[in-house]
Design an enzyme around this catalytic site. Structure first.
Site, PDB file in Angstrom:
ATOM      1  N   LYS A  68       1.107  -1.265   0.120  1.00 42.91           N
ATOM      2  CA  LYS A  68      -0.180  -0.072  -0.162  1.00 42.91           C
ATOM      3  C   LYS A  68       0.729   1.576   0.178  1.00 42.91           C
ATOM      4  O   LYS A  68       2.129   1.430   0.274  1.00 42.91           O
ATOM      5  CB  LYS A  68      -1.032  -0.249   0.956  1.00 42.91           C
ATOM      6  CG  LYS A  68      -2.102  -0.912   0.876  1.00 42.91           C
ATOM      7  CD  LYS A  68      -2.905  -1.101   2.732  1.00 42.91           C
ATOM      8  CE  LYS A  68      -3.987  -2.030   2.010  1.00 42.91           C
ATOM      9  NZ  LYS A  68      -5.453  -2.769   3.556  1.00 42.91           N
ATOM     10  N   PHE A 119     -15.847   2.696   6.090  1.00 46.70           N
ATOM     11  CA  PHE A 119     -14.454   3.788   6.568  1.00 46.70           C
ATOM     12  C   PHE A 119     -13.708   3.744   4.540  1.00 46.70           C
ATOM     13  O   PHE A 119     -12.824   3.911   4.202  1.00 46.70           O
ATOM     14  CB  PHE A 119     -13.105   2.528   6.726  1.00 46.70           C
ATOM     15  CG  PHE A 119     -13.474   1.631   6.649  1.00 46.70           C
ATOM     16  CD1 PHE A 119     -12.909   0.696   4.906  1.00 46.70           C
ATOM     17  CD2 PHE A 119     -14.042   0.284   7.425  1.00 46.70           C
ATOM     18  CE1 PHE A 119     -12.661  -0.878   5.196  1.00 46.70           C
ATOM     19  CE2 PHE A 119     -14.077  -0.832   7.150  1.00 46.70           C
ATOM     20  CZ  PHE A 119     -13.793  -0.957   6.055  1.00 46.70           C
ATOM     21  N   ARG A 130       2.391  -6.632   8.361  1.00 46.80           N
ATOM     22  CA  ARG A 130       1.408  -6.107   8.911  1.00 46.80           C
ATOM     23  C   ARG A 130       1.996  -5.141  11.052  1.00 46.80           C
ATOM     24  O   ARG A 130       2.234  -3.894  10.776  1.00 46.80           O
ATOM     25  CB  ARG A 130       0.042  -5.805   9.886  1.00 46.80           C
ATOM     26  CG  ARG A 130      -0.273  -5.970   7.661  1.00 46.80           C
ATOM     27  CD  ARG A 130      -1.560  -6.209   8.108  1.00 46.80           C
ATOM     28  NE  ARG A 130      -2.711  -5.842   6.609  1.00 46.80           N
ATOM     29  CZ  ARG A 130      -3.781  -7.407   6.719  1.00 46.80           C
ATOM     30  NH1 ARG A 130      -4.259  -7.735   7.664  1.00 46.80           N
ATOM     31  NH2 ARG A 130      -4.355  -6.410   5.583  1.00 46.80           N
ATOM     32  N   ARG A 178      -1.939 -14.669   3.854  1.00 45.20           N
ATOM     33  CA  ARG A 178      -2.557 -14.128   5.144  1.00 45.20           C
ATOM     34  C   ARG A 178      -2.207 -14.234   6.662  1.00 45.20           C
ATOM     35  O   ARG A 178      -2.015 -13.094   7.683  1.00 45.20           O
ATOM     36  CB  ARG A 178      -4.260 -14.188   4.468  1.00 45.20           C
ATOM     37  CG  ARG A 178      -5.337 -13.593   4.293  1.00 45.20           C
ATOM     38  CD  ARG A 178      -5.958 -14.330   3.968  1.00 45.20           C
ATOM     39  NE  ARG A 178      -6.920 -13.134   4.594  1.00 45.20           N
ATOM     40  CZ  ARG A 178      -7.965 -11.920   4.927  1.00 45.20           C
ATOM     41  NH1 ARG A 178      -7.130 -11.361   3.632  1.00 45.20           N
ATOM     42  NH2 ARG A 178      -8.163 -11.072   5.355  1.00 45.20           N
ATOM     43  N   THR A 191      -5.536  -7.428  10.270  1.00 48.68           N
ATOM     44  CA  THR A 191      -5.737  -5.821   9.756  1.00 48.68           C
ATOM     45  C   THR A 191      -5.252  -5.299  10.247  1.00 48.68           C
ATOM     46  O   THR A 191      -4.574  -3.984   9.887  1.00 48.68           O
ATOM     47  CB  THR A 191      -7.909  -6.374   9.081  1.00 48.68           C
ATOM     48  OG1 THR A 191      -7.926  -6.943   9.019  1.00 48.68           O
ATOM     49  CG2 THR A 191      -7.754  -4.783   8.567  1.00 48.68           C
ATOM     50  N   GLU A 214      -8.691 -10.100  -8.623  1.00 47.43           N
ATOM     51  CA  GLU A 214      -7.649  -8.645  -8.290  1.00 47.43           C
ATOM     52  C   GLU A 214      -6.734  -9.130  -9.275  1.00 47.43           C
ATOM     53  O   GLU A 214      -5.639  -8.249  -9.668  1.00 47.43           O
ATOM     54  CB  GLU A 214      -7.564  -8.728  -6.738  1.00 47.43           C
ATOM     55  CG  GLU A 214      -8.860  -8.913  -5.936  1.00 47.43           C
ATOM     56  CD  GLU A 214      -8.839  -9.099  -4.278  1.00 47.43           C
ATOM     57  OE1 GLU A 214      -9.716  -8.651  -2.914  1.00 47.43           O
ATOM     58  OE2 GLU A 214      -7.651  -9.936  -3.682  1.00 47.43           O
ATOM     59  N   TYR A 249     -12.029  -2.021  -4.403  1.00 43.90           N
ATOM     60  CA  TYR A 249     -13.015  -1.666  -3.248  1.00 43.90           C
ATOM     61  C   TYR A 249     -14.625  -1.899  -3.191  1.00 43.90           C
ATOM     62  O   TYR A 249     -14.777  -1.996  -1.852  1.00 43.90           O
ATOM     63  CB  TYR A 249     -12.010  -0.935  -2.029  1.00 43.90           C
ATOM     64  CG  TYR A 249     -10.677  -1.173  -1.310  1.00 43.90           C
ATOM     65  CD1 TYR A 249     -10.264  -2.734  -0.634  1.00 43.90           C
ATOM     66  CD2 TYR A 249      -9.678  -1.017  -2.527  1.00 43.90           C
ATOM     67  CE1 TYR A 249      -9.040  -2.898  -0.832  1.00 43.90           C
ATOM     68  CE2 TYR A 249      -8.287  -0.674  -1.665  1.00 43.90           C
ATOM     69  CZ  TYR A 249      -8.068  -2.281  -1.273  1.00 43.90           C
ATOM     70  OH  TYR A 249      -7.093  -2.434  -0.519  1.00 43.90           O
ATOM     71  N   ASN A 260      -1.864  -0.337   6.390  1.00 41.73           N
ATOM     72  CA  ASN A 260      -1.443  -1.232   6.955  1.00 41.73           C
ATOM     73  C   ASN A 260      -0.427  -2.801   6.366  1.00 41.73           C
ATOM     74  O   ASN A 260      -0.854  -3.789   6.680  1.00 41.73           O
ATOM     75  CB  ASN A 260      -3.234  -2.133   7.675  1.00 41.73           C
ATOM     76  CG  ASN A 260      -3.295  -2.581   6.457  1.00 41.73           C
ATOM     77  OD1 ASN A 260      -2.973  -2.444   5.424  1.00 41.73           O
ATOM     78  ND2 ASN A 260      -4.729  -3.420   7.091  1.00 41.73           N
ATOM     79  N   HIS A 319      -2.449  -5.473   0.980  1.00 40.25           N
ATOM     80  CA  HIS A 319      -3.085  -6.378   0.926  1.00 40.25           C
ATOM     81  C   HIS A 319      -3.547  -7.308   0.820  1.00 40.25           C
ATOM     82  O   HIS A 319      -2.086  -7.979   0.107  1.00 40.25           O
ATOM     83  CB  HIS A 319      -4.440  -5.748   0.056  1.00 40.25           C
ATOM     84  CG  HIS A 319      -4.935  -6.377  -0.442  1.00 40.25           C
ATOM     85  ND1 HIS A 319      -6.601  -6.770   0.076  1.00 40.25           N
ATOM     86  CD2 HIS A 319      -5.763  -7.415  -2.134  1.00 40.25           C
ATOM     87  CE1 HIS A 319      -6.905  -7.371  -0.570  1.00 40.25           C
ATOM     88  NE2 HIS A 319      -6.494  -7.835  -1.657  1.00 40.25           N
TER      89      HIS A 319
HETATM   90  P1  ATP Z   1      -7.678  -6.545   2.948  1.00 37.68           P
HETATM   91  O1  ATP Z   1      -8.457  -6.904   2.715  1.00 37.68           O
HETATM   92  O2  ATP Z   1      -6.290  -5.267   2.697  1.00 37.68           O
HETATM   93  O3  ATP Z   1      -6.128  -7.691   2.742  1.00 37.68           O
HETATM   94  P2  ATP Z   1      -8.144  -7.469   5.122  1.00 37.68           P
HETATM   95  O4  ATP Z   1      -8.875  -8.488   4.618  1.00 37.68           O
HETATM   96  O5  ATP Z   1      -7.093  -7.734   6.467  1.00 37.68           O
HETATM   97  O6  ATP Z   1      -7.490  -6.210   4.465  1.00 37.68           O
HETATM   98  P3  ATP Z   1     -10.552  -6.630   5.103  1.00 37.68           P
HETATM   99  O7  ATP Z   1     -12.006  -6.692   5.934  1.00 37.68           O
HETATM  100  O8  ATP Z   1     -10.912  -6.963   3.850  1.00 37.68           O
HETATM  101  O9  ATP Z   1      -9.521  -6.480   5.825  1.00 37.68           O
HETATM  102  O10 ATP Z   1     -10.263  -4.647   5.541  1.00 37.68           O
HETATM  103  C1  ATP Z   1      -9.830  -3.589   3.919  1.00 37.68           C
HETATM  104  C2  ATP Z   1      -8.939  -3.073   3.993  1.00 37.68           C
HETATM  105  O11 ATP Z   1     -10.348  -1.404   4.773  1.00 37.68           O
HETATM  106  C3  ATP Z   1      -8.266  -3.212   4.853  1.00 37.68           C
HETATM  107  O12 ATP Z   1      -7.217  -3.443   5.078  1.00 37.68           O
HETATM  108  C4  ATP Z   1      -7.723  -1.553   5.894  1.00 37.68           C
HETATM  109  O13 ATP Z   1      -6.833  -0.898   5.297  1.00 37.68           O
HETATM  110  C5  ATP Z   1      -9.157  -1.439   5.624  1.00 37.68           C
HETATM  111  N1  ATP Z   1      -9.722  -1.455   6.600  1.00 37.68           N
HETATM  112  C6  ATP Z   1     -10.400  -1.907   7.124  1.00 37.68           C
HETATM  113  N2  ATP Z   1     -11.104  -1.820   9.015  1.00 37.68           N
HETATM  114  C7  ATP Z   1     -11.014  -0.225   9.037  1.00 37.68           C
HETATM  115  C8  ATP Z   1     -11.435  -0.133   9.425  1.00 37.68           C
HETATM  116  N3  ATP Z   1     -11.936   0.130  10.851  1.00 37.68           N
HETATM  117  N4  ATP Z   1     -10.721   1.878   9.978  1.00 37.68           N
HETATM  118  C9  ATP Z   1     -10.259   1.632   9.108  1.00 37.68           C
HETATM  119  N5  ATP Z   1      -9.880   1.334   7.571  1.00 37.68           N
HETATM  120  C10 ATP Z   1     -10.780   0.070   7.497  1.00 37.68           C
HETATM  121 MG    MG Z   2      -9.806  -8.276   2.285  1.00 36.81          MG
END
Ligand code: ATP
Ligand code: MG
Length: 139
Positions: A11, A59, A104, A87, A93, A128, A51, A114, A117
């Site tokens: 990111k 968010f 992370r 993962r 996350t 993707e 997304y 974080n 992705h």
């Molecule tokens: P990613 O999809 O990026 O690998 P993830 O699967 O761990 O992350 P998701 O729930 O898919 O988490 O959320 C997608 C992205 O949205 C997260 O990586 C983070 O950058 C952002 N995100 C998730 N929760 C929050 C939150 N509470 N506040 C701000 N940003 C968030």
């Molecule tokens: Mg995700």
């Protein structure tokens, strides 16, 4: 056991903080082959599309703005059980909750920023990966 490919992005903040090298090192140490990789930048439209599954989350706007704020590194990684193992390698996350030694924990600065992705299923890994790469860019 899931399939052989996953998709990742480094990111904008992690790219800007010169974390790319450390992250690639972790990817190799985790036993992944890098099948495709490029530095690119998402337009706001690209980020909205990528997304769109999160469109209803509070968010979403922040996430789209952040992900289109600067260059990223996109990559397709290969290994048996790629989605699940990647993962594990990246951690929770929220970097504050990510296990020590995970990407992370190492490079993330907040739940939004974080570091990386990682795809959450084989189907999404394919969608993707196809968003960024054509078959002839996979090696
Ligand atoms: P990613 O999809 O990026 O690998 P993830 O699967 O761990 O992350 P998701 O729930 O898919 O988490 O959320 C997608 C992205 O949205 C997260 O990586 C983070 O950058 C952002 N995100 C998730 N929760 C929050 C939150 N509470 N506040 C701000 N940003 C968030
Ligand atoms: Mg995700």
């Amino acid at each position: 056991m899931s399939g052989k490919r996953t998709f990742t992005m480094i990111k904008p903040t992690a790219y800007k903080n010169n974390c790319t090298g450390q992250i690639i090192q972790k990817i190799y140490e985790g036993g992944f082959h890098i099948a495709a990789m490029k530095i690119t930048k998402l337009s706001k439209k690209d980020a909205e599309k990528f997304y769109e599954i999160h469109a209803e989350r509070p968010f979403y706007g922040e996430l789209v703005d952040f992900m289109s704020s600067g260059p990223i590194v996109a990559a397709i990684l290969e290994k048996e059980n790629a989605v699940e193992d990647y993962r594990k390698l990246i951690g929770a996350t929220n970097p504050a909750e990510a296990e020590k030694g995970t990407v992370r924990a190492m490079c993330g600065t907040s739940i939004g920023e974080n570091a990386v992705h990682g795809s959450d299923s084989d189907d999404n890994a394919k969608i993707e990966g196809d968003f960024f790469f054509s078959e002839r860019e996979l090696h």
